[in-house]
Write an enzyme that holds these catalytic residues in place. Structure first.
Site, PDB file in Angstrom:
ATOM      1  N   CYS A 165      36.976  40.647  37.503  1.00  0.00           N
ATOM      2  CA  CYS A 165      37.625  40.996  38.761  1.00  0.00           C
ATOM      3  C   CYS A 165      39.133  40.786  38.737  1.00  0.00           C
ATOM      4  O   CYS A 165      39.814  41.070  39.726  1.00  0.00           O
ATOM      5  CB  CYS A 165      36.999  40.202  39.897  1.00  0.00           C
ATOM      6  SG  CYS A 165      35.207  40.401  39.934  1.00  0.00           S
ATOM      7  N   HIS A 305      42.040  36.465  47.035  1.00  0.00           N
ATOM      8  CA  HIS A 305      40.924  37.013  46.269  1.00  0.00           C
ATOM      9  C   HIS A 305      39.647  36.932  47.101  1.00  0.00           C
ATOM     10  O   HIS A 305      38.783  37.800  46.987  1.00  0.00           O
ATOM     11  CB  HIS A 305      40.749  36.231  44.965  1.00  0.00           C
ATOM     12  CG  HIS A 305      39.578  36.685  44.159  1.00  0.00           C
ATOM     13  ND1 HIS A 305      39.537  37.913  43.544  1.00  0.00           N
ATOM     14  CD2 HIS A 305      38.374  36.092  43.890  1.00  0.00           C
ATOM     15  CE1 HIS A 305      38.374  38.064  42.918  1.00  0.00           C
ATOM     16  NE2 HIS A 305      37.654  36.967  43.123  1.00  0.00           N
ATOM     17  N   GLU A 316      39.693  28.648  46.675  1.00  0.00           N
ATOM     18  CA  GLU A 316      40.988  29.316  46.816  1.00  0.00           C
ATOM     19  C   GLU A 316      41.805  28.688  47.938  1.00  0.00           C
ATOM     20  O   GLU A 316      43.029  28.533  47.810  1.00  0.00           O
ATOM     21  CB  GLU A 316      40.798  30.809  47.075  1.00  0.00           C
ATOM     22  CG  GLU A 316      42.106  31.574  47.068  1.00  0.00           C
ATOM     23  CD  GLU A 316      41.944  33.072  47.101  1.00  0.00           C
ATOM     24  OE1 GLU A 316      42.964  33.786  46.923  1.00  0.00           O
ATOM     25  OE2 GLU A 316      40.804  33.562  47.311  1.00  0.00           O
ATOM     26  N   LYS A 337      38.892  42.245  51.486  1.00  0.00           N
ATOM     27  CA  LYS A 337      37.516  42.467  51.019  1.00  0.00           C
ATOM     28  C   LYS A 337      36.530  42.386  52.167  1.00  0.00           C
ATOM     29  O   LYS A 337      35.394  42.846  52.037  1.00  0.00           O
ATOM     30  CB  LYS A 337      37.151  41.453  49.931  1.00  0.00           C
ATOM     31  CG  LYS A 337      37.885  41.651  48.610  1.00  0.00           C
ATOM     32  CD  LYS A 337      37.391  40.644  47.566  1.00  0.00           C
ATOM     33  CE  LYS A 337      38.113  40.806  46.229  1.00  0.00           C
ATOM     34  NZ  LYS A 337      39.499  40.306  46.262  1.00  0.00           N
ATOM     35  N   HIS A 342      33.981  44.036  47.638  1.00  0.00           N
ATOM     36  CA  HIS A 342      34.641  43.586  46.412  1.00  0.00           C
ATOM     37  C   HIS A 342      34.653  44.726  45.400  1.00  0.00           C
ATOM     38  O   HIS A 342      33.609  45.116  44.883  1.00  0.00           O
ATOM     39  CB  HIS A 342      33.916  42.371  45.851  1.00  0.00           C
ATOM     40  CG  HIS A 342      34.636  41.702  44.723  1.00  0.00           C
ATOM     41  ND1 HIS A 342      35.849  42.155  44.235  1.00  0.00           N
ATOM     42  CD2 HIS A 342      34.311  40.617  43.965  1.00  0.00           C
ATOM     43  CE1 HIS A 342      36.227  41.376  43.228  1.00  0.00           C
ATOM     44  NE2 HIS A 342      35.321  40.445  43.062  1.00  0.00           N
ATOM     45  N   PHE A 401      35.155  36.390  36.783  1.00  0.00           N
ATOM     46  CA  PHE A 401      34.166  35.660  35.997  1.00  0.00           C
ATOM     47  C   PHE A 401      34.730  35.394  34.598  1.00  0.00           C
ATOM     48  O   PHE A 401      35.407  36.243  34.015  1.00  0.00           O
ATOM     49  CB  PHE A 401      32.880  36.472  35.862  1.00  0.00           C
ATOM     50  CG  PHE A 401      31.988  36.457  37.078  1.00  0.00           C
ATOM     51  CD1 PHE A 401      32.269  35.680  38.180  1.00  0.00           C
ATOM     52  CD2 PHE A 401      30.831  37.232  37.106  1.00  0.00           C
ATOM     53  CE1 PHE A 401      31.436  35.667  39.290  1.00  0.00           C
ATOM     54  CE2 PHE A 401      29.988  37.231  38.203  1.00  0.00           C
ATOM     55  CZ  PHE A 401      30.282  36.449  39.302  1.00  0.00           C
TER      56      PHE A 401
END
Length: 415
Positions: A165, A305, A316, A337, A342, A401
């Site tokens: 991502c 994010h 975050e 998002k 996403h 990831f």
């Protein structure tokens, strides 16, 4: 000491679940429109997760002929379309530019998964002789960057970044470096993703990563909300035209914003979970600020994010607090998002465009579906409604990831 090359944004294009084209996309965001609904790319009835943020109003034939469309995976179709929009918006005429000084930097977490899934089924059902000769070029993650170069004769640096991502954010950051060190004058940058196939939904679902609010899809993506239960998968693409200031000025381009900071780190912690307290993301933000020559208090807006996962959003938030201190409670943070879902490897590019638009319009897009405060998430998330604000500099985060972290800083253009 030699003055550093300034890099500017001169064109943008998007394909998203809340709008195709920058104007439609931005209108969707500021109106708080959700792009999430029941999955239509396949029948999801047997799945625990039956919702997603699909692009529903995209016609590839507006951007390529029928023959090319048949030989191009959906993810690459999206990027070809976004690039075309960005090029047109920038006003650049590549026939009058040295093609060896124009490159492409692209990011995709998965690539042509729809083609791969379809062709594997064909192999199993009808045998190897029925597999398409276009399988490999349609499937590979770098073909979208190659196609953009072919379309416009761009013979400069050309690379694809696959960091889950964080992919397209990495592409933008690395393009910044290419321009700064003088290896190109113009870079076409961005990312794309189109992975609505059964195996992808099944895989993310088995990880318990996805929201299961199947009966209330528009309210399923709820970053920072105490009742968040996972992310909603989306699809789409974003493209930007980056140029050195000198090149943009020579051709009389309209400059939209300056890309001035890039930070990239690794968690080196876990294959899917963020490091405790978002430590890796915090380091990326610090590096981006240092690279931009800005202080924490110079940032007015963060496009987070935040994907709507319990662990990720809290990490975050902690990272933002550790970097910005008391200023963390004065700046605005939102997660678009909540509306787009996403977009995986495309998220960084699309959210970079959000930052540029916030700088241009002096408006903060909201985090929709924020209804239940979470004690661990206690910042100003621009809840539910867009609002006007003075935005001088904006930062965007992308975390992938594998522990990949990227932060980018944009600021209002001042000659």
């Amino acid at each position: 000491m030699q003055e550093r090359t300034r890099v500017v944004v001169t064109g943008m294009g998007v394909v998203t679940p809340v709008g195709v084209g920058v104007d439609a996309f931005w209108e969707g965001l500021v109106s708080g429109r959700s792009g999430v609904g029941r999955i239509t790319r396949f029948d999801p009835s047997a799945f625990d997760v039956r919702i997603g943020a699909e692009v529903r109003d995209f016609d590839p034939l507006q951007y390529m002929d029928r023959k090319e469309a048949r030989r191009t995976d959906r993810y690459a179709q999206f990027f070809v379309a976004a690039v075309r929009m960005a090029v047109e918006a920038s006003g650049i005429d590549f026939s009058k530019v040295d093609g060896e000084r124009v490159g492409v930097a692209f990011g995709s977490g998965i690539g042509g998964m729809e083609t791969l899934y379809q062709q594997v089924q064909l192999l199993l059902e009808r045998g190897p002789d029925r597999v398409s000769p276009f399988l490999v070029p349609m499937m590979i993650a770098n073909i979208a960057a190659g196609q953009a170069a072919i379309d416009y004769g761009l013979r400069g640096p050309n690379a694809t970044y696959v960091t889950a991502c964080a992919s397209s954010a990495h592409a933008i950051g690395e393009a910044l470096r290419i321009l700064q060190r003088g290896d190109a004058d113009v870079m076409v940058v961005g990312g794309s993703e189109a992975a609505f196939v059964p195996i992808a939904i099944a895989g993310f679902s088995s990880m318990k990563a996805l929201s299961t609010r199947n009966d209330d899809p528009e309210r399923a993506s709820r970053p920072f909300d105490a009742e968040r239960d996972g992310f909603v998968m989306g699809e789409g693409a974003g493209a930007l035209i980056l140029e050195t200031e000198a090149h943009a000025r020579r051709r009389g381009a309209r400059i939209l914003a300056e890309l001035c900071g890039y930070g990239s780190t690794a968690d080196a912690y876990h294959i899917t979970q963020p490091a405790p307290g978002g430590e890796g993301g915090a380091r990326a933000m610090k590096l981006a600020l240092k690279d931009a020559g800005l202080r924490p208090e110079d940032i007015d807006y963060i496009n987070a994010h935040a994907t709507s996962t319990p662990v990720g959003d809290a990490a975050e938030t902690a990272a933002i607090k550790s970097v910005f201190g008391e200023h963390a409670h004065r700046l605005a943070v939102s997660s678009t998002k909540s509306m787009t879902g996403h977009l995986l490897g495309a998220a960084g590019a699309v959210e970079a465009i959000v930052c540029v638009k916030a700088l241009l319009e002096q408006v903060l897009p909201p985090t929709i579906n924020y209804e239940h405060p979470d004690p661990e998430c206690d910042l100003d998330y621009v809840p539910n409604r867009a609002r006007p604000a003075a935005v001088r500099a904006a930062l965007t985060n992308s975390f992938g990831f594998g522990g990949h972290n990227v932060s980018l800083v944009f600021r209002r253009w001042e000659p």
